[in-house]
Write an enzyme that holds these catalytic residues in place. Structure first.
Site, PDB file in Angstrom:
ATOM      1  N   SER A   1       4.046  13.325  12.139  1.00  0.00           N
ATOM      2  CA  SER A   1       5.209  13.632  11.293  1.00  0.00           C
ATOM      3  C   SER A   1       6.128  14.628  11.994  1.00  0.00           C
ATOM      4  CB  SER A   1       4.746  14.232   9.962  1.00  0.00           C
ATOM      5  OG  SER A   1       3.879  13.345   9.316  1.00  0.00           O
TER       6      SER A   1
ATOM      7  N   ARG B   1      -6.442 -20.986 -12.733  1.00  0.00           N
ATOM      8  CA  ARG B   1      -7.715 -20.425 -13.199  1.00  0.00           C
ATOM      9  C   ARG B   1      -7.703 -20.265 -14.723  1.00  0.00           C
ATOM     10  NH1 ARG B   1     -13.039 -19.135 -11.931  1.00  0.00           N
ATOM     11  NH2 ARG B   1     -13.641 -17.223 -13.005  1.00  0.00           N
TER      12      ARG B   1
ATOM     13  N   GLN C   1      -6.243  -7.708  -8.187  1.00  0.00           N
ATOM     14  CA  GLN C   1      -6.760  -7.540  -9.555  1.00  0.00           C
ATOM     15  C   GLN C   1      -6.646  -8.842 -10.348  1.00  0.00           C
ATOM     16  OE1 GLN C   1      -8.264  -4.883 -10.447  1.00  0.00           O
ATOM     17  NE2 GLN C   1      -8.573  -5.312 -12.622  1.00  0.00           N
TER      18      GLN C   1
ATOM     19  N   GLY D   1      -9.205 -11.347  -9.370  1.00  0.00           N
ATOM     20  CA  GLY D   1     -10.599 -10.988  -9.623  1.00  0.00           C
ATOM     21  C   GLY D   1     -11.451 -11.009  -8.366  1.00  0.00           C
TER      22      GLY D   1
ATOM     23  N   GLU E   1       5.783   4.635  11.246  1.00  0.00           N
ATOM     24  CA  GLU E   1       7.229   4.857  11.403  1.00  0.00           C
ATOM     25  C   GLU E   1       7.730   5.944  10.440  1.00  0.00           C
ATOM     26  OE1 GLU E   1       9.595   1.503  12.367  1.00  0.00           O
ATOM     27  OE2 GLU E   1       7.910   0.507  13.322  1.00  0.00           O
TER      28      GLU E   1
END
Ligand SMILES: Cc1cc2nc3c(=O)[nH]c(=O)nc-3n(C[C@H](O)[C@H](O)[C@H](O)COP(=O)(O)OP(=O)(O)OC[C@H]3O[C@@H](n4cnc5c(N)ncnc54)[C@H](O)[C@@H]3O)c2cc1C
Length: 380
Positions: free
Chosen positions: A131, A266, A335, A338, A362
């Site tokens: 940094s 699904r 999530q 699953g 970067e």
């Protein structure tokens, strides 16, 4: 559809998309397993997707920075790793060679870099400081009419496989910080020692520690002017940050697409996942954020093309928002999918790991927010 873009940009998108479907998507997992995509970089170069803004005689397509950003976004949908390597080559290395390198270095290297035939890494970060880039310790000292470079660079993308490096080094007292920094073009030779670094994502990008053990170069290797290298580094980083925004965007779009497709196929509790309102809100929110970030990234690139003074401000915004979106979208996509989303059979598993790097490389996002705030104060 986007006011910042014209027909030529949509043509670049079409070319990139076809290339991604035909060549990148089938090899993305191989890259994730650690294979450096040298051949794909050559093919990207043949299509002028690495530095499309360059004139054709240097391996570009005579287009603009927006074309580059569109290409990077499309590549990142299948492989953020390939997009990362390519954007460093295009927006930082080729840019430096075209604008700031000596004629000797430019004529020898630029076209081959833009065509993906030669790889050049950008070596700024060090063990002491990432940094705080103005505190770097790698030195370049005058000796017998040459420059002698010594020091250690860390986290260098393509560092393991590069044919040469743009090395940012100290050429004066450390107290002068950014006023005693110069970039040099260093061809790989016996003085360069590289070792691989294992990272969480972006596998296959050849991340390495690069040691310079007294590398000797002539004045023709200086990029820009002695002690005035830091402003060039900032220019490179603003180009790069816009492209990191595009990588984040591509990763987010790709994660959205895979999760949306999965949620429609699904079933649970007798209905498709997509029929649960909780998931519909995920998709609606992500869609809105993707559209917002698209506009920011394309606007940043548009400002770059027009030489608009708002470009640095928008480059920080593009990177911060694009990377944040990438992490959020890939996390939510895992999530929604699953157990399958967590498995290596899904694309989102890789994208989630890759996305995290965009908040760090970067320039860590916190550092970019510091820059952004300073720019805001200037505007008043
Ligand atoms: C995958 C990958 C590829 C990379 N490729 C390259 C490359 O090709 N070339 C290259 O030169 N470098 C490369 N880097 C290095 C990257 O740019 C640095 O990791 C980054 O700038 C952060 O520096 P650091 O790791 O030294 O973290 P530090 O500087 O030690 O900072 C650690 C954390 O502290 C916080 N922080 C630091 N300073 C401030 C501040 N002023 N205000 C608020 N918070 C702060 C941030 O959260 C930051 O993440 C790469 C890194 C990664 C992960």
């Amino acid at each position: 559809m986007y006011p910042q873009l014209g027909d030529e940009h949509e043509l670049v998108r079409k070319t990139a998309r076809e290339f991604v479907e035909r060549r990148v998507a089938p090899l993305a997992r191989k890259i994730d397993e650690g294979e450096y995509p040298r051949q794909l970089l050559r093919e990207m170069g043949e299509l002028a997707l690495i530095a499309p803004y360059l004139p054709p005689e240097y391996g570009g397509a005579g287009l603009d920075f927006r074309s580059m950003v569109i290409g990077v976004e499309e590549i990142a949908k299948a492989s953020p790793a390939l997009a990362t390597i390519a954007e460093v080559q295009g927006s930082m290395i080729a840019y430096d060679l075209f604008h700031f390198a000596s004629e000797e270095i430019r004529e020898k290297w630029l076209e081959r870099v833009a065509k993906g035939e030669r790889i050049v890494a950008f070596a700024l970060s060090e063990p002491c400081c990432g940094s705080d880039a103005a505190a770097i310790q790698t030195s370049a000292k005058r000796e017998g009419g040459e420059w002698v470079l010594s020091g250690t660079k860390l986290w260098i993308t393509s560092g393991l496989y590069a044919d040469a490096y743009i090395v940012v080094a100290r050429t004066g007292p450390p107290e002068l910080r950014h006023k005693s920094i110069t970039s040099f073009f260093v061809e790989r030779g016996n003085c360069v020692e590289v070792s691989p670094i294992k990272v969480m994502g972006l596998h296959g990008t050849g991340t390495a520690e690069v040691k310079l053990n007294g590398c000797r170069v002539g004045d023709e290797a200086v990029i820009g002017e002695v002690n005035k290298g830091f402003s060039i580094v900032l220019e490179d980083l603003n180009n790069g940050r816009t492209n990191v925004g595009a990588i984040g965007l591509g990763a987010a779009e790709s994660a959205f697409e895979e999760a949306y497709d999965y949620a429609r196929r699904r079933t649970a509790f007798g209905k498709a996942l997509v029929e649960f309102q909780a998931l519909q809100h995920y998709f609606a929110n992500l869609y809105a954020q993707i559209e917002a970030v698209k506009n920011v990234v394309y606007t940043a690139a548009y400002f770059k093309d027009k030489g608009d003074p708002a470009f640095p401000l928008y480059a920080q915004i593009a990177k911060v928002l694009g990377s944040r979106l990438a992490v959020d979208a890939t996390r939510i996509a895992v999530q929604i999918m699953g157990g399958y989303g967590y498995s290596a059979d899904s694309r989102v598993e890789m994208l989630y790991r890759d996305a995290k790097a965009t908040e760090i490389y970067e320039g860590a996002n916190e550092v970019l927010l510091n820059v952004l705030f300073k720019l805001l104060e200037k505007i008043g």
